[in-house]
Design a protein around this motif. Structure first.
Motif, PDB file in Angstrom:
ATOM      1  N   PHE A   1      -6.127   8.299 -10.792  1.00 58.27           N
ATOM      2  CA  PHE A   1      -4.901   8.008  -9.728  1.00 58.27           C
ATOM      3  C   PHE A   1      -5.576   8.300  -8.595  1.00 58.27           C
ATOM      4  CE2 PHE A   1      -2.429   9.209 -13.365  1.00 58.27           C
ATOM      5  CZ  PHE A   1      -1.699   7.785 -14.385  1.00 58.27           C
ATOM      6  N   ALA A   2      -6.516   9.394  -9.183  1.00 53.68           N
ATOM      7  CA  ALA A   2      -7.701   9.131  -7.434  1.00 53.68           C
ATOM      8  C   ALA A   2      -7.766   8.254  -7.072  1.00 53.68           C
ATOM      9  CB  ALA A   2      -8.041  10.875  -7.690  1.00 53.68           C
ATOM     10  N   VAL A   3      -8.489   7.877  -7.569  1.00 55.40           N
ATOM     11  CA  VAL A   3      -9.055   6.442  -6.870  1.00 55.40           C
ATOM     12  C   VAL A   3      -7.923   5.324  -6.778  1.00 55.40           C
ATOM     13  CG1 VAL A   3     -10.423   4.243  -7.629  1.00 55.40           C
ATOM     14  CG2 VAL A   3     -11.216   7.170  -8.607  1.00 55.40           C
ATOM     15  N   LEU A   4      -6.934   5.365  -6.718  1.00 55.91           N
ATOM     16  CA  LEU A   4      -6.368   3.781  -6.525  1.00 55.91           C
ATOM     17  C   LEU A   4      -5.688   5.415  -5.281  1.00 55.91           C
ATOM     18  CD1 LEU A   4      -4.310   2.179  -7.534  1.00 55.91           C
ATOM     19  CD2 LEU A   4      -2.581   3.982  -8.512  1.00 55.91           C
ATOM     20  N   ALA A   5      -5.323   6.088  -5.091  1.00 58.72           N
ATOM     21  CA  ALA A   5      -4.849   6.384  -3.605  1.00 58.72           C
ATOM     22  C   ALA A   5      -5.806   6.075  -2.671  1.00 58.72           C
ATOM     23  CB  ALA A   5      -4.379   8.356  -3.927  1.00 58.72           C
ATOM     24  N   LEU A   6      -6.977   6.356  -2.641  1.00 62.65           N
ATOM     25  CA  LEU A   6      -8.519   6.186  -2.244  1.00 62.65           C
ATOM     26  C   LEU A   6      -8.358   4.797  -1.426  1.00 62.65           C
ATOM     27  CD1 LEU A   6     -11.465   7.851  -3.277  1.00 62.65           C
ATOM     28  CD2 LEU A   6      -9.717   8.365  -1.034  1.00 62.65           C
ATOM     29  N   ALA A   7      -7.789   3.937  -2.583  1.00 62.82           N
ATOM     30  CA  ALA A   7      -8.132   2.163  -2.115  1.00 62.82           C
ATOM     31  C   ALA A   7      -6.276   2.069  -1.132  1.00 62.82           C
ATOM     32  CB  ALA A   7      -7.919   1.687  -3.254  1.00 62.82           C
ATOM     33  N   ALA A   8      -5.418   2.175  -1.526  1.00 65.63           N
ATOM     34  CA  ALA A   8      -4.010   2.402  -0.864  1.00 65.63           C
ATOM     35  C   ALA A   8      -4.226   3.368   0.346  1.00 65.63           C
ATOM     36  CB  ALA A   8      -2.912   3.236  -1.018  1.00 65.63           C
ATOM     37  N   GLY A   9      -5.234   4.385   0.805  1.00 62.39           N
ATOM     38  CA  GLY A   9      -5.043   4.583   1.594  1.00 62.39           C
ATOM     39  C   GLY A   9      -6.665   4.007   2.395  1.00 62.39           C
ATOM     40  N   ALA A  10      -7.308   3.631   1.937  1.00 63.20           N
ATOM     41  CA  ALA A  10      -8.023   2.297   2.487  1.00 63.20           C
ATOM     42  C   ALA A  10      -6.955   1.199   3.273  1.00 63.20           C
ATOM     43  CB  ALA A  10      -9.325   1.906   1.707  1.00 63.20           C
ATOM     44  N   GLY A  11      -6.342   0.301   2.070  1.00 63.72           N
ATOM     45  CA  GLY A  11      -5.444  -0.155   2.481  1.00 63.72           C
ATOM     46  C   GLY A  11      -4.758  -0.359   4.126  1.00 63.72           C
TER      47      GLY A  11
ATOM     48  N   GLU B   1       2.246  14.882   1.675  1.00 65.28           N
ATOM     49  CA  GLU B   1       4.180  14.999   1.815  1.00 65.28           C
ATOM     50  C   GLU B   1       4.657  15.330   2.901  1.00 65.28           C
ATOM     51  OE1 GLU B   1       7.602  16.202  -0.808  1.00 65.28           O
ATOM     52  OE2 GLU B   1       5.745  16.989  -1.554  1.00 65.28           O
ATOM     53  N   ALA B   2       4.172  16.453   3.416  1.00 68.16           N
ATOM     54  CA  ALA B   2       4.604  16.439   4.580  1.00 68.16           C
ATOM     55  C   ALA B   2       4.692  15.823   5.709  1.00 68.16           C
ATOM     56  CB  ALA B   2       3.305  17.904   5.657  1.00 68.16           C
ATOM     57  N   VAL B   3       3.381  14.566   6.018  1.00 71.28           N
ATOM     58  CA  VAL B   3       3.312  13.517   7.208  1.00 71.28           C
ATOM     59  C   VAL B   3       4.414  12.471   6.466  1.00 71.28           C
ATOM     60  CG1 VAL B   3       2.042  11.848   7.382  1.00 71.28           C
ATOM     61  CG2 VAL B   3       0.908  14.017   7.551  1.00 71.28           C
ATOM     62  N   PHE B   4       4.623  11.516   4.872  1.00 70.55           N
ATOM     63  CA  PHE B   4       4.851  10.889   4.308  1.00 70.55           C
ATOM     64  C   PHE B   4       6.408  10.774   3.969  1.00 70.55           C
ATOM     65  CE2 PHE B   4       3.061  12.322  -0.020  1.00 70.55           C
ATOM     66  CZ  PHE B   4       4.627  12.609  -1.049  1.00 70.55           C
TER      67      PHE B   4
ATOM     68  N   PHE C   1       0.934  -1.185   0.318  1.00 70.88           N
ATOM     69  CA  PHE C   1       0.019   0.342  -0.020  1.00 70.88           C
ATOM     70  C   PHE C   1       0.337   1.483  -0.028  1.00 70.88           C
ATOM     71  CE2 PHE C   1      -2.460  -3.249   2.366  1.00 70.88           C
ATOM     72  CZ  PHE C   1      -4.143  -3.335   1.541  1.00 70.88           C
ATOM     73  N   GLY C   2       1.781   0.805   0.800  1.00 68.44           N
ATOM     74  CA  GLY C   2       2.964   2.299   0.689  1.00 68.44           C
ATOM     75  C   GLY C   2       3.425   2.722  -0.691  1.00 68.44           C
ATOM     76  N   PHE C   3       3.317   2.214  -1.535  1.00 60.85           N
ATOM     77  CA  PHE C   3       3.998   2.573  -3.244  1.00 60.85           C
ATOM     78  C   PHE C   3       3.599   3.960  -3.087  1.00 60.85           C
ATOM     79  CE2 PHE C   3      -0.107   1.266  -4.450  1.00 60.85           C
ATOM     80  CZ  PHE C   3      -0.499   1.718  -5.955  1.00 60.85           C
ATOM     81  N   ILE C   4       2.339   4.377  -2.786  1.00 60.64           N
ATOM     82  CA  ILE C   4       1.079   5.206  -3.348  1.00 60.64           C
ATOM     83  C   ILE C   4       2.643   6.695  -3.131  1.00 60.64           C
ATOM     84  CG2 ILE C   4      -0.145   5.665  -1.283  1.00 60.64           C
ATOM     85  CD1 ILE C   4      -1.149   5.845  -5.627  1.00 60.64           C
ATOM     86  N   PHE C   5       2.629   6.688  -2.337  1.00 57.64           N
ATOM     87  CA  PHE C   5       3.257   7.706  -1.470  1.00 57.64           C
ATOM     88  C   PHE C   5       4.533   8.407  -3.253  1.00 57.64           C
ATOM     89  CE2 PHE C   5       1.764   6.238   1.864  1.00 57.64           C
ATOM     90  CZ  PHE C   5       1.250   7.297   2.528  1.00 57.64           C
ATOM     91  N   PRO C   6       5.260   6.866  -3.162  1.00 60.06           N
ATOM     92  CA  PRO C   6       6.132   7.637  -4.232  1.00 60.06           C
ATOM     93  C   PRO C   6       6.185   7.667  -5.435  1.00 60.06           C
ATOM     94  CG  PRO C   6       6.922   5.282  -3.386  1.00 60.06           C
ATOM     95  CD  PRO C   6       6.082   5.971  -2.260  1.00 60.06           C
ATOM     96  N   PHE C   7       5.357   6.853  -5.697  1.00 59.53           N
ATOM     97  CA  PHE C   7       4.156   6.917  -6.923  1.00 59.53           C
ATOM     98  C   PHE C   7       3.493   8.321  -7.438  1.00 59.53           C
ATOM     99  CE2 PHE C   7      -0.315   6.868  -9.781  1.00 59.53           C
ATOM    100  CZ  PHE C   7       0.622   5.655 -10.680  1.00 59.53           C
ATOM    101  N   SER C   8       2.921   8.537  -6.532  1.00 64.06           N
ATOM    102  CA  SER C   8       2.190  10.053  -6.489  1.00 64.06           C
ATOM    103  C   SER C   8       3.459  11.350  -6.090  1.00 64.06           C
ATOM    104  CB  SER C   8       1.147  10.057  -5.324  1.00 64.06           C
ATOM    105  OG  SER C   8       2.176  10.507  -4.257  1.00 64.06           O
ATOM    106  N   MET C   9       4.532  10.863  -6.194  1.00 66.12           N
ATOM    107  CA  MET C   9       5.230  11.723  -5.860  1.00 66.12           C
ATOM    108  C   MET C   9       6.056  11.994  -7.680  1.00 66.12           C
ATOM    109  SD  MET C   9       7.444  14.364  -4.488  1.00 66.12           S
ATOM    110  CE  MET C   9       7.531  13.880  -2.565  1.00 66.12           C
ATOM    111  N   GLY C  10       6.019  10.839  -8.094  1.00 62.92           N
ATOM    112  CA  GLY C  10       6.435  11.056  -9.219  1.00 62.92           C
ATOM    113  C   GLY C  10       5.322  11.620 -10.381  1.00 62.92           C
TER     114      GLY C  10
END
Length: 367
Positions: free
Chosen positions: A342-352, A284-287, A189-198
């Motif tokens: 991409f927003a839906v993907l981030a929501l799913a990762a956050g739920a996980g 980003e300030a959190v992750f 699930f944590g992949f979403i943070f570097p993916f969104s940064m990219g």
């Protein structure tokens, strides 16, 4: 990073290479960087951090400006391979050095302070870099190479070291972390943070450029992102550190989703870029500090470099795939629909992440 922000624009507009090809080259670069990162991380556990960091910075200073010589896909992939090899050292080994020097109970705050420093540096660089890019990318290449040479000199002359823990028997191997179920669950699930940064660093400038927004405005917005993160990262880390670095990662992913949704939902492109980047800054300030601190908690004694290398592999795959995937989706469904996906993907990762955190707390309560 001031150069990376504008490289996609250079390859598409100046070298006339298709966006999907540029994205594939960036993906291959990150695949190579990620594949080698666990090896260099584990090597640093044995021989020390400083020698590898000096060589990496000096080699990057030599290879990076060669993007000016790229004339087609073949030379692009050759340059990307060189950048992948030189960059494979810095991500895991620099993180491991910082964690070596930080007291265990203050690691998240130390990581936040370091990230704040990088954000300030990016802010100082990216605004003039946008205008330098408009004058000519050669100026940008020269200043970035000089910066890497300065980094090599700083590591050589001033870098502190700390005693390196030795791994117990049976815990050797560059890819040890990938046999750790806790690490694999976190990475899922944590992949979403570097993916969104990219997406923010590489894809959003192209989204803006396709909407006829100039590099100067793009640099101004991304510089504003760095200012916000610089102001927020350390206070946020200090407030949430006692609760554990993983506690708020699910909510950070929800903020990521909101920022990406702004890119897709706000009709005016300049306003969409500004609003989405501001929202993303709070996530980003959190992750930025919570993710590496969480990985450090998972690492057994003497394997910090190997675990940071394993996370660098996940990070490289995620960041590297962002431009490639966004290029494919842009051509297939357009930028706006792609951002919503991409927003839906981030929501799913956050739920996980929230569910995983709840399960961990439930297990602890049962014990």
């Amino acid at each position: 990073m001031s150069l990376v922000t504008f490289l996609g624009i250079w390859f598409v507009r100046e070298a006339h290479i298709a966006l999907a090809t540029v994205g594939l080259a960036f993906l291959c670069e990150n695949l190579l960087r990620g594949a080698l990162a666990p090896v260099f991380g584990a090597l640093s556990d044995r021989i020390g951090r400083r020698p590898l960091l000096v060589v990496s910075a000096a080699a990057t200073a030599a290879v990076l400006p060669c993007f000016l010589l790229v004339e087609g896909p073949a030379s692009l992939f050759l340059w990307s391979a060189g950048m992948g090899v030189t960059g494979a050292v810095n991500m895991p080994v620099a993180s491991a050095l910082l964690l070596d020097l930080a007291p265990p109970e203050r690691r998240q705050s130390v990581l936040a302070l370091n990230y704040t420093s990088m954000s300030v540096a990016y802010t100082i660089a990216v605004m003039p870099a946008g205008y330098l890019a408009e004058l000519g990318y050669g100026y940008l290449a020269m200043t970035t190479a000089a910066g890497y040479l300065a980094v090599a000199l700083l590591y050589l002359c001033f870098s502190s070291t700390a005693p390196i823990e030795r791994a117990p028997g049976g815990q050797q191997g560059s890819f040890l972390a990938f046999r750790d179920r806790s690490f694999l669950r976190f990475a899922l699930f944590g992949f979403i943070f570097p993916f969104s940064m990219g997406l923010v660093v590489s894809a959003s400038p192209l989204f803006a450029a396709d909407s006829a927004i100039g590099e100067g405005y793009i640099g101004l917005v991304l510089g504003g992102n760095s200012i916000l993160v610089a102001l927020l990262a350390l206070p946020v880390a200090s407030r949430i550190e006692a609760a554990g670095p993983a506690r708020f990662l699910g909510w950070a992913a929800f903020l990521v989703a909101a920022g990406l949704a702004c890119y897709g939902a706000i009709p005016q492109a300049a306003a969409a870029l500004l609003a989405g980047t501001i929202v993303f800054s709070f996530a980003e300030a959190v992750f930025s500090s919570a993710v590496p601190a969480s990985v450090a908690r998972l690492a057994p004694a003497g394997r910090r470099g190997a675990y940071q290398g394993a996370w660098a592999l996940v990070q490289s795959l995620s960041m590297g795939s962002a431009l490639f995937v966004s290029g494919l989706l842009r051509d297939a469904i357009g930028w706006r629909t792609a951002w919503i996906a991409f927003a839906v993907l981030a929501l799913a990762a956050g739920a996980g992440l929230v569910r995983q955190r709840f399960q961990e707390r439930h297990q602890v309560g049962n014990l």
